[in-house]
Design an enzyme around this catalytic site. Structure first.
Site, PDB file in Angstrom:
ATOM      1  N   GLN A 102       0.738  -1.373   0.194  1.00 33.41           N
ATOM      2  CA  GLN A 102      -0.012   0.019  -0.082  1.00 33.41           C
ATOM      3  C   GLN A 102       0.957   1.292  -0.047  1.00 33.41           C
ATOM      4  O   GLN A 102       0.351   2.360  -0.244  1.00 33.41           O
ATOM      5  CB  GLN A 102      -0.889  -0.004   1.378  1.00 33.41           C
ATOM      6  CG  GLN A 102      -2.055  -1.195   1.194  1.00 33.41           C
ATOM      7  CD  GLN A 102      -2.529  -1.300   2.498  1.00 33.41           C
ATOM      8  OE1 GLN A 102      -2.387  -1.865   3.653  1.00 33.41           O
ATOM      9  NE2 GLN A 102      -3.808  -0.788   2.721  1.00 33.41           N
ATOM     10  N   ASP A 105       6.362   4.492  -1.659  1.00 37.91           N
ATOM     11  CA  ASP A 105       7.692   4.935  -1.698  1.00 37.91           C
ATOM     12  C   ASP A 105       8.678   4.289  -2.476  1.00 37.91           C
ATOM     13  O   ASP A 105      10.110   4.532  -2.556  1.00 37.91           O
ATOM     14  CB  ASP A 105       8.332   4.915  -0.246  1.00 37.91           C
ATOM     15  CG  ASP A 105       7.734   3.664   0.635  1.00 37.91           C
ATOM     16  OD1 ASP A 105       8.032   2.547  -0.100  1.00 37.91           O
ATOM     17  OD2 ASP A 105       7.634   3.694   1.730  1.00 37.91           O
ATOM     18  N   HIS A 120      -1.141   1.507  -4.536  1.00 33.38           N
ATOM     19  CA  HIS A 120      -1.421   2.968  -4.621  1.00 33.38           C
ATOM     20  C   HIS A 120      -0.596   3.648  -5.546  1.00 33.38           C
ATOM     21  O   HIS A 120      -0.551   4.809  -5.326  1.00 33.38           O
ATOM     22  CB  HIS A 120      -1.517   3.320  -3.297  1.00 33.38           C
ATOM     23  CG  HIS A 120      -2.595   2.821  -2.454  1.00 33.38           C
ATOM     24  ND1 HIS A 120      -2.575   2.687  -0.859  1.00 33.38           N
ATOM     25  CD2 HIS A 120      -3.855   2.260  -2.719  1.00 33.38           C
ATOM     26  CE1 HIS A 120      -3.557   1.994  -0.653  1.00 33.38           C
ATOM     27  NE2 HIS A 120      -4.606   1.867  -1.550  1.00 33.38           N
ATOM     28  N   SER A 222       0.392  -2.638   8.666  1.00 33.58           N
ATOM     29  CA  SER A 222      -1.110  -2.244   8.132  1.00 33.58           C
ATOM     30  C   SER A 222      -2.207  -2.257   9.253  1.00 33.58           C
ATOM     31  O   SER A 222      -2.349  -3.257   9.868  1.00 33.58           O
ATOM     32  CB  SER A 222      -1.456  -2.723   6.888  1.00 33.58           C
ATOM     33  OG  SER A 222      -2.684  -2.190   6.372  1.00 33.58           O
ATOM     34  N   SER A 223      -2.921  -0.905   9.153  1.00 34.47           N
ATOM     35  CA  SER A 223      -4.186  -1.209  10.122  1.00 34.47           C
ATOM     36  C   SER A 223      -5.402  -1.649   9.453  1.00 34.47           C
ATOM     37  O   SER A 223      -6.367  -1.866  10.064  1.00 34.47           O
ATOM     38  CB  SER A 223      -4.592   0.442  10.770  1.00 34.47           C
ATOM     39  OG  SER A 223      -4.862   0.956   9.637  1.00 34.47           O
ATOM     40  N   LEU A 265       8.383  -3.873  13.611  1.00 29.85           N
ATOM     41  CA  LEU A 265       8.698  -4.397  12.278  1.00 29.85           C
ATOM     42  C   LEU A 265       9.901  -4.972  12.033  1.00 29.85           C
ATOM     43  O   LEU A 265      10.117  -5.883  11.825  1.00 29.85           O
ATOM     44  CB  LEU A 265       7.951  -3.565  11.299  1.00 29.85           C
ATOM     45  CG  LEU A 265       6.550  -3.659  10.853  1.00 29.85           C
ATOM     46  CD1 LEU A 265       6.256  -5.047  10.321  1.00 29.85           C
ATOM     47  CD2 LEU A 265       5.788  -3.292  11.920  1.00 29.85           C
TER      48      LEU A 265
END
Length: 282
Positions: A102, A105, A120, A222-223, A265
């Site tokens: 998602q 970068d 995205h 990720s939420s 992470l």
């Protein structure tokens, strides 16, 4: 929901079996200096500009691109962290197949990963909404430099998740916006899915196919607050494919998760590589 030790054991066991599809979110890039969109409780930190707002007026485009112009050097300077490198190591070990990200970068690719589906888009490209032509961000950035030789690009403001910074109206007012090198329109936008836009259907289907072929789905940072990512968790759960997560705080998919590790992470993924990937490469 799993406690940390059982969750870790489930993640190790499942990833070691291979056939993993990764779904990564903003939390994976925070250790590279790129902030995420939401708090651990799932609350949005900022209200980003929507695509409709950007395309509606010249003033909105001036505001967006001025802020982005200042933030871009810092965003572009971000480098992969140990989390990105660990995902690449898992892929090279043959345990991870497709990476659905998602993030905009490009840090997975910089870390050497392949088969990365950018859900995205990527901020290193710009698209003209009038003629459809796409351009490298560095080209458009060079146009901004020529048009704004005296604009202060060193504003001391915090980088935001979209790669821009907050500027006051006085700073924005003098900024000159670049036009499309192909058609001359000023309807330029970053080649990303902004709020209010939809992910292209062929790309969504490609991601669904990857999930359905996998043995497990591993969610990283990720939420799952927006449907663009959450739908893949739902699809995996509907096909009885285990869904694992390493992230901080609440996720929208908590009910569908097989195991969830609430932990940093980078270090967690580095430890995972040591356990499941290094014995393979030894």
């Amino acid at each position: 929901m799993s406690e940390s030790a059982p969750a870790w054991e489930a993640i190790v066991r499942t990833v070691a079996a291979g056939g993993v599809t990764v779904l990564s979110g903003a939390g994976l890039s925070t250790e590279s200096g790129i902030p995420d969109y939401r708090t651990a409780a799932g609350e949005r930190r900022i209200q980003p500009m929507t695509a409709a707002e950007l395309l509606a007026t010249e003033q909105a485009r001036q505001r967006y691109w001025a802020r982005s112009y200042v933030g871009w050097p810092r965003f572009a300077a971000a480098r992969p962290n140990i989390g990105h490198e660990a995902v690449t190591a898992l892929q090279r070990a043959g345990l991870v197949d497709t990476i659905i990200t998602q993030n905009v970068d490009g840090l997975h690719q910089q870390a050497g990963a392949h088969d990365v589906l950018e859900l995205h888009g990527n901020l290193d490209r710009v698209v003209c909404m009038a003629c459809g032509q796409r351009f490298p961000r560095v080209l458009i950035d060079a146009c901004f430099e020529v048009l704004n030789p005296h604009f202060d690009r060193s504003a001391d403001a915090a980088l935001r998740p979209d790669g821009d910074v907050a500027l006051d109206d006085d700073q924005v007012r003098t900024f000159r916006v670049a036009h499309c090198p192909a058609c001359g329109s000023d309807l330029l936008k970053p080649d990303v899915v902004m709020f209010g836009e939809s992910v292209p259907r062929p790309l969504v289907q490609q991601c669904f196919d990857a999930v359905e072929k996998s043995r497990s789905l591993l969610v990283l940072g990720s939420s799952l607050a927006v449907m663009s990512g959450y739908r893949f968790v739902r699809r995996a759960a509907a096909h009885q494919i285990p869904v694992l997560a390493i992230t901080h705080g609440w996720t929208r998919g908590d009910a569908e998760l097989t195991a969830k590790l609430d932990a940093p992470l980078g270090s967690s993924l580095a430890d995972l590589v040591k356990v499941v990937a290094e014995p393979i490469s030894a």
